[in-house]
Design a protein around this motif. Structure first.
Motif: not given
Ligand SMILES: NC(=O)c1ccc[n+]([C@@H]2O[C@H](COP(=O)([O-])OP(=O)(O)OC[C@H]3O[C@@H](n4cnc5c(N)ncnc54)[C@H](OP(=O)(O)O)[C@@H]3O)[C@@H](O)[C@H]2O)c1
Length: 283
Positions: A258-283
């Motif tokens: 629970m704590r781990e899941d909520l401890a995500i506000y001090d980092f951001e993925l780059s736009a490139e990483d978001v794009r990579l994850l969007e398409g991870i099924a085809g990676a």
């Protein structure tokens, strides 16, 4: 706006929701732990087969009574589940018409949750796989009446396909404000439905983000990204979900998670990483 909140029709709601399914006798204890960890969004259903709504209500009432949270800080969501999704422990009369069943189920939810108003009232799912049955529309109509009476701030729908969501938005006088779906990376994380939601200002809630995507989350490309970002796989998935515009659900039973899941506000993925994850099924 606080990065832990998202805005819907000018109202702020938490952008991470704690789910209470499958917790049985542990529901009250785990809901309490989730509130203590900092969750302010809670998802349940008046469906005894998978949820113990009264246990959720007991935890919320105690947390309000002892000053841990205020009702106004919480986003409380529950669902109407049609006969096909229930076992014999029904929150309504099986012989009643659809609208009566909705009213009975809703009244029972308010009793279970010990509150006067639900923040989001969700149709657990259409009764058929494609299209909407007349009974689905009758159920939705009864939900709209509850909304119009001010007893539910928002309406939502779960387990929907794009055709069903489109139909509902066309036919309803109050369209859904939330869509809650199992989110498979294999479909681009429900790409088409998310795009539809984005266009219409509907908030997309994703569940089973970890468990429905085991194959994709075992890809070397995902492991490399996790290593580079220096967070846990779950944190990367939940942060990705938020950055991709979703309101993720977690139903973890582990206070450390629970704590781990909520401890995500001090980092951001780059736009490139978001794009990579969007398409991870085809990676
Ligand atoms: N509308 C619907 O039909 C529907 C259907 C299913 C679910 N839901 C909602 O979605 C909620 C979440 O359900 P879910 O299907 O997403 O699965 P879940 O119940 O959250 O299960 C997640 C699984 O991943 C494990 N896990 C490992 N590390 C984790 C971490 N850091 N954070 C979270 N989990 C971690 C959990 O184990 P630990 O417990 O050991 O952490 C658990 O076994 C439900 O409680 C319910 O509210 C709705």
């Amino acid at each position: 706006m606080d990065s832990r909140r998202l805005s819907i029709k000018g109202i702020e709601v938490p952008n991470f929701v704690y789910g209470t399914a499958w917790k049985e006798d542990e529901t009250e204890r785990l809901t309490r732990l989730a509130l203590e960890a900092g969750f302010r969004g809670i998802d349940t259903a008046n469906q005894r087969r998978h949820y113990h709504e009264a246990g959720v209500g007991a935890a919320i009432a105690a947390a309000i009574a002892d000053g841990l949270v205020r009702r106004g800080d919480l986003f409380l969501q529950t669902k109407f589940t049609s006969l096909g999704g229930q076992d014999q422990r029904l929150p309504y009369d099986a012989a009643a018409d659809d609208a009566t069943q909705v009213r009975q189920s809703f009244a029972s939810s308010l009793e279970h949750l010990k509150i006067e108003q639900i923040d989001s009232y969700v149709l657990h799912g259409p009764s058929r796989r494609f299209g909407l049955a007349p009974s689905d529309l009758a159920v939705w109509g009864a939900m709209e009446e509850i909304h119009a009476a001010g007893k539910a701030r928002f309406l939502g729908v779960s387990n929907v396909g794009l055709d069903q969501l489109d139909l509902l938005c066309t036919q309803a006088s109050t369209p859904p404000a939330f869509v809650q779906n199992r989110c498979f990376a294999a479909t681009g994380w429900d790409r088409d439905i998310r795009a539809f939601c984005r266009e219409r200002g509907i908030v997309y809630q994703g569940f089973s983000l970890l468990t429905a995507n085991l194959r994709e989350l075992n890809q070397p490309a995902f492991a490399r990204l996790v290593k580079r970002v220096g967070r846990t796989p779950a944190q990367v998935v939940f942060r990705f979900a938020q950055q991709a515009g979703m309101q993720p659900l977690t139903g973890t039973t582990d206070p450390a998670h629970m704590r781990e899941d909520l401890a995500i506000y001090d980092f951001e993925l780059s736009a490139e990483d978001v794009r990579l994850l969007e398409g991870i099924a085809g990676a």
